[in-house]
Design a protein around this motif. Structure first.
Motif: not given
Length: 128
Positions: A35-37, A60-68, A121-125
């Motif tokens: 959750x912290x990501x 997929x109309x929703x998205x998890x938004x995360x900071x990179x 999540x960040x490792x996906x970028x």
């Protein structure tokens, strides 16, 4: 309740360390991310997407938004966000090194009979 209590003032904590996981589904597969990501849950925006590393969402109309970092965000399209679960760290299992998994696939959690694949999540970028 998962209340954390000290045995006595200055004594050891009696509850195990825990993590909050956002539980979500993509194409019928259950995933979890720290959750912290996650900054927020929003609509999917193709201009900020990380693509479909977990496969194409069924709807997929929703998205998890995360900071990179440096104020930039990316989105991961998902089918459903199922909620947040507080999980003891002792319940998580790392991917064995012999498994030829993607670098963002970091382990698993057994939620009753359901397996939740843990994702960084960040490792996906992709590296730039």
């Amino acid at each position: 309740g998962g209340a954390v209590r000290a045995a006595e003032v200055g004594g050891p904590m009696t509850a195990p360390a825990q993590i909050d996981l956002v539980i979500f589904e993509v194409a019928g597969i259950r995933f979890g991310a720290d959750l912290g990501q996650v900054r927020r849950i929003d609509v999917d925006d193709p201009t900020e997407t990380v693509g479909q590393p977990l496969g194409p969402p069924a709807r997929g109309s929703r998205a998890l938004v995360f900071d990179i970092g440096h104020g930039h965000e990316r989105r991961l399209a998902v089918d459903h966000v199922l909620g947040v679960s507080r999980v003891p760290l002792t319940s998580l299992r790392r991917m064995p090194p012999a498994v030829n998994a993607a670098k963002y696939s970091i382990g698993a959690w057994l939620d009753g009979d359901a397996t939740v694949l843990l994702i960084d999540l960040i490792a996906m970028v992709p590296a730039t």
